[in-house]
Design a protein around this motif. Structure first.
Motif, mmCIF file in Angstrom:
data_model
loop_
_atom_site.group_PDB
_atom_site.id
_atom_site.type_symbol
_atom_site.label_atom_id
_atom_site.label_comp_id
_atom_site.label_asym_id
_atom_site.label_seq_id
_atom_site.Cartn_x
_atom_site.Cartn_y
_atom_site.Cartn_z
ATOM 1 N N VAL A 26 3.489 -13.663 7.264
ATOM 2 C CA VAL A 26 2.348 -13.026 7.917
ATOM 3 C C VAL A 26 2.609 -13.011 9.418
ATOM 4 C CG1 VAL A 26 -0.158 -13.027 8.277
ATOM 5 C CG2 VAL A 26 0.785 -14.025 6.174
ATOM 6 N N ASP A 27 2.524 -11.836 10.016
ATOM 7 C CA ASP A 27 2.552 -11.696 11.474
ATOM 8 C C ASP A 27 1.139 -11.335 11.898
ATOM 9 O OD1 ASP A 27 5.379 -12.070 12.015
ATOM 10 O OD2 ASP A 27 5.680 -10.136 11.042
ATOM 11 N N VAL A 28 0.549 -12.132 12.796
ATOM 12 C CA VAL A 28 -0.860 -12.030 13.164
ATOM 13 C C VAL A 28 -1.005 -11.440 14.569
ATOM 14 C CG1 VAL A 28 -2.975 -13.356 13.569
ATOM 15 C CG2 VAL A 28 -1.408 -14.028 11.726
ATOM 16 N N TYR A 29 -1.932 -10.480 14.699
ATOM 17 C CA TYR A 29 -2.252 -9.855 15.988
ATOM 18 C C TYR A 29 -3.770 -9.721 16.089
ATOM 19 C CZ TYR A 29 2.576 -8.431 15.224
ATOM 20 O OH TYR A 29 3.917 -8.425 14.938
ATOM 21 N N LEU A 65 3.064 -4.875 3.555
ATOM 22 C CA LEU A 65 1.764 -4.247 3.722
ATOM 23 C C LEU A 65 1.171 -4.659 5.055
ATOM 24 C CD1 LEU A 65 1.338 -5.576 0.357
ATOM 25 C CD2 LEU A 65 0.406 -3.300 0.600
ATOM 26 N N ALA A 66 0.054 -4.053 5.390
ATOM 27 C CA ALA A 66 -0.682 -4.417 6.594
ATOM 28 C C ALA A 66 -2.150 -4.541 6.227
ATOM 29 C CB ALA A 66 -0.491 -3.362 7.680
ATOM 30 N N GLY A 67 -2.859 -5.295 7.020
ATOM 31 C CA GLY A 67 -4.286 -5.450 6.803
ATOM 32 C C GLY A 67 -5.012 -5.551 8.120
ATOM 33 N N LEU A 68 -6.233 -5.061 8.136
ATOM 34 C CA LEU A 68 -7.113 -5.175 9.294
ATOM 35 C C LEU A 68 -8.397 -5.794 8.783
ATOM 36 C CD1 LEU A 68 -7.745 -4.538 12.287
ATOM 37 C CD2 LEU A 68 -8.662 -2.350 11.489
ATOM 38 N N TRP A 69 -8.784 -6.909 9.366
ATOM 39 C CA TRP A 69 -10.003 -7.563 8.914
ATOM 40 C C TRP A 69 -10.774 -8.127 10.081
ATOM 41 C CZ3 TRP A 69 -9.979 -12.877 9.715
ATOM 42 C CH2 TRP A 69 -8.741 -13.514 9.783
ATOM 43 N N SER A 70 -12.053 -8.404 9.840
ATOM 44 C CA SER A 70 -12.895 -8.990 10.883
ATOM 45 C C SER A 70 -13.536 -10.271 10.363
ATOM 46 C CB SER A 70 -13.958 -7.999 11.356
ATOM 47 O OG SER A 70 -14.815 -7.642 10.301
ATOM 48 N N ALA A 71 -13.856 -11.137 11.306
ATOM 49 C CA ALA A 71 -14.465 -12.425 10.988
ATOM 50 C C ALA A 71 -15.356 -12.839 12.151
ATOM 51 C CB ALA A 71 -13.395 -13.475 10.737
ATOM 52 N N VAL A 72 -16.196 -13.839 11.878
ATOM 53 C CA VAL A 72 -17.096 -14.376 12.896
ATOM 54 C C VAL A 72 -16.920 -15.889 12.952
ATOM 55 C CG1 VAL A 72 -19.509 -14.714 13.581
ATOM 56 C CG2 VAL A 72 -18.796 -12.540 12.561
ATOM 57 N N PHE A 127 -15.326 -14.699 7.006
ATOM 58 C CA PHE A 127 -14.663 -13.407 6.806
ATOM 59 C C PHE A 127 -15.749 -12.365 6.598
ATOM 60 C CE2 PHE A 127 -12.756 -10.188 4.079
ATOM 61 C CZ PHE A 127 -11.499 -10.004 4.626
ATOM 62 N N VAL A 128 -15.656 -11.228 7.285
ATOM 63 C CA VAL A 128 -16.684 -10.193 7.169
ATOM 64 C C VAL A 128 -16.215 -9.052 6.282
ATOM 65 C CG1 VAL A 128 -18.093 -8.523 8.437
ATOM 66 C CG2 VAL A 128 -17.671 -10.795 9.417
ATOM 67 N N GLU A 129 -15.084 -8.450 6.632
ATOM 68 C CA GLU A 129 -14.577 -7.319 5.849
ATOM 69 C C GLU A 129 -13.093 -7.138 6.129
ATOM 70 O OE1 GLU A 129 -16.704 -3.869 7.168
ATOM 71 O OE2 GLU A 129 -16.201 -4.223 9.257
ATOM 72 N N GLY A 130 -12.406 -6.471 5.205
ATOM 73 C CA GLY A 130 -10.989 -6.231 5.390
ATOM 74 C C GLY A 130 -10.531 -4.980 4.684
ATOM 75 N N GLU A 131 -9.427 -4.462 5.163
ATOM 76 C CA GLU A 131 -8.833 -3.257 4.595
ATOM 77 C C GLU A 131 -7.327 -3.464 4.517
ATOM 78 O OE1 GLU A 131 -9.170 1.554 5.414
ATOM 79 O OE2 GLU A 131 -10.120 0.146 6.777
ATOM 80 N N ILE A 132 -6.716 -2.968 3.443
ATOM 81 C CA ILE A 132 -5.287 -3.134 3.206
ATOM 82 C C ILE A 132 -4.607 -1.775 3.286
ATOM 83 C CG2 ILE A 132 -3.550 -3.905 1.542
ATOM 84 C CD1 ILE A 132 -5.865 -5.633 0.310
ATOM 85 N N PHE A 133 -3.434 -1.738 3.928
ATOM 86 C CA PHE A 133 -2.690 -0.490 4.102
ATOM 87 C C PHE A 133 -1.271 -0.656 3.562
ATOM 88 C CE2 PHE A 133 -5.676 -1.057 7.559
ATOM 89 C CZ PHE A 133 -6.415 0.107 7.509
ATOM 90 N N GLY A 134 -0.785 0.363 2.911
ATOM 91 C CA GLY A 134 0.596 0.389 2.460
ATOM 92 C C GLY A 134 0.745 0.027 1.003
ATOM 93 N N ASP A 135 2.007 -0.033 0.581
ATOM 94 C CA ASP A 135 2.308 -0.477 -0.768
ATOM 95 C C ASP A 135 3.724 -1.003 -0.798
ATOM 96 O OD1 ASP A 135 4.085 0.964 -2.486
ATOM 97 O OD2 ASP A 135 2.756 2.652 -2.643
ATOM 98 N N GLY A 136 4.166 -1.494 -1.898
ATOM 99 C CA GLY A 136 5.449 -2.185 -1.943
ATOM 100 C C GLY A 136 5.265 -3.630 -1.535
ATOM 101 N N GLN A 185 -8.649 -8.742 13.372
ATOM 102 C CA GLN A 185 -7.276 -9.217 13.329
ATOM 103 C C GLN A 185 -6.452 -8.257 12.477
ATOM 104 O OE1 GLN A 185 -6.738 -13.424 13.536
ATOM 105 N NE2 GLN A 185 -5.546 -13.399 11.660
ATOM 106 N N PHE A 186 -5.304 -7.877 12.993
ATOM 107 C CA PHE A 186 -4.347 -7.059 12.253
ATOM 108 C C PHE A 186 -3.246 -7.989 11.791
ATOM 109 C CE2 PHE A 186 -0.318 -4.734 12.221
ATOM 110 C CZ PHE A 186 -0.623 -3.713 11.343
ATOM 111 N N GLU A 187 -2.823 -7.845 10.537
ATOM 112 C CA GLU A 187 -1.746 -8.679 10.023
ATOM 113 C C GLU A 187 -0.739 -7.828 9.261
ATOM 114 O OE1 GLU A 187 -4.095 -12.892 9.524
ATOM 115 O OE2 GLU A 187 -3.754 -11.720 7.698
ATOM 116 N N ARG A 188 0.539 -8.161 9.432
ATOM 117 C CA ARG A 188 1.612 -7.577 8.617
ATOM 118 C C ARG A 188 2.001 -8.619 7.589
ATOM 119 N NH1 ARG A 188 6.096 -5.527 12.677
ATOM 120 N NH2 ARG A 188 6.252 -7.771 12.745
ATOM 121 N N TYR A 189 2.110 -8.193 6.339
ATOM 122 C CA TYR A 189 2.397 -9.116 5.239
ATOM 123 C C TYR A 189 3.693 -8.753 4.543
ATOM 124 C CZ TYR A 189 -2.692 -9.658 5.565
ATOM 125 O OH TYR A 189 -3.975 -9.853 6.007
#
Length: 144
Positions: free
Chosen positions: A123-126, A88-95, A76-85, A109-113
């Motif tokens: 989790v929906d993964v894109y 939520l959604a997240g965008l993260w990168s990995a190697v 896992f390299v880095e990630g960011e979380i969006f939303g509240d309640g 990878q974008f994920e809806r949580y």
């Protein structure tokens, strides 16, 4: 089991996702398991060798990390979380690094949580480059 630490100013649901990211970064399977509900539903792109929908934490661990660990390491390299309640959604990168060749593949990878209580329930993964990931697996991984 690990406990979830809640940061001041962060919603409980966002803290659950942050804990999930920290578990991935530290590659701590016990912490990762703590962040997922027993009946978590995870939908991965069906074209991936481990793709499709898993409907429990145990099934996810058998299918996804079990398959990936056969031929590569993952970081896992880095990630960011969006939303509240509780959604939520997240965008993260990995190697990925292939065991045999040492070749690396970095992806996002974008994920809806959905969060229920103190665990991720869905989790929906894109992936940003699913075909690139498939090509990396075909070149460096076991046949599927």
């Amino acid at each position: 089991m690990h406990s979830i630490n809640f940061n001041e100013g962060t919603t409980m649901s966002a803290s659950v996702i942050q804990f999930f990211y920290e578990a991935m970064k530290s590659q701590d399977p016990a912490a990762l398991a703590t962040s997922l509900a027993d009946d978590v539903v995870i939908a991965e792109p069906s074209a991936l060798p481990y793709g499709g929908t898993t409907t429990s934490r145990d099934e996810f661990f058998q299918k996804v990390p079990g398959w990936l660990n056969q031929f590569s390491t993952w970081q896992f390299v880095e990630g960011e979380i969006f939303g509240d309640g509780d959604r939520l959604a997240g965008l993260w990168s990995a190697v990925f690094t292939a065991h045999a060749s040492g070749e690396t593949f970095r992806y996002q990878q974008f994920e809806r949580y959905e969060v229920r209580g103190r665990a991720i329930s869905k989790v929906d993964v894109y992936q940003s480059d699913t075909q690139g990931l498939i090509d990396f697996f075909k070149k460096n991984g076991p046949a599927w």
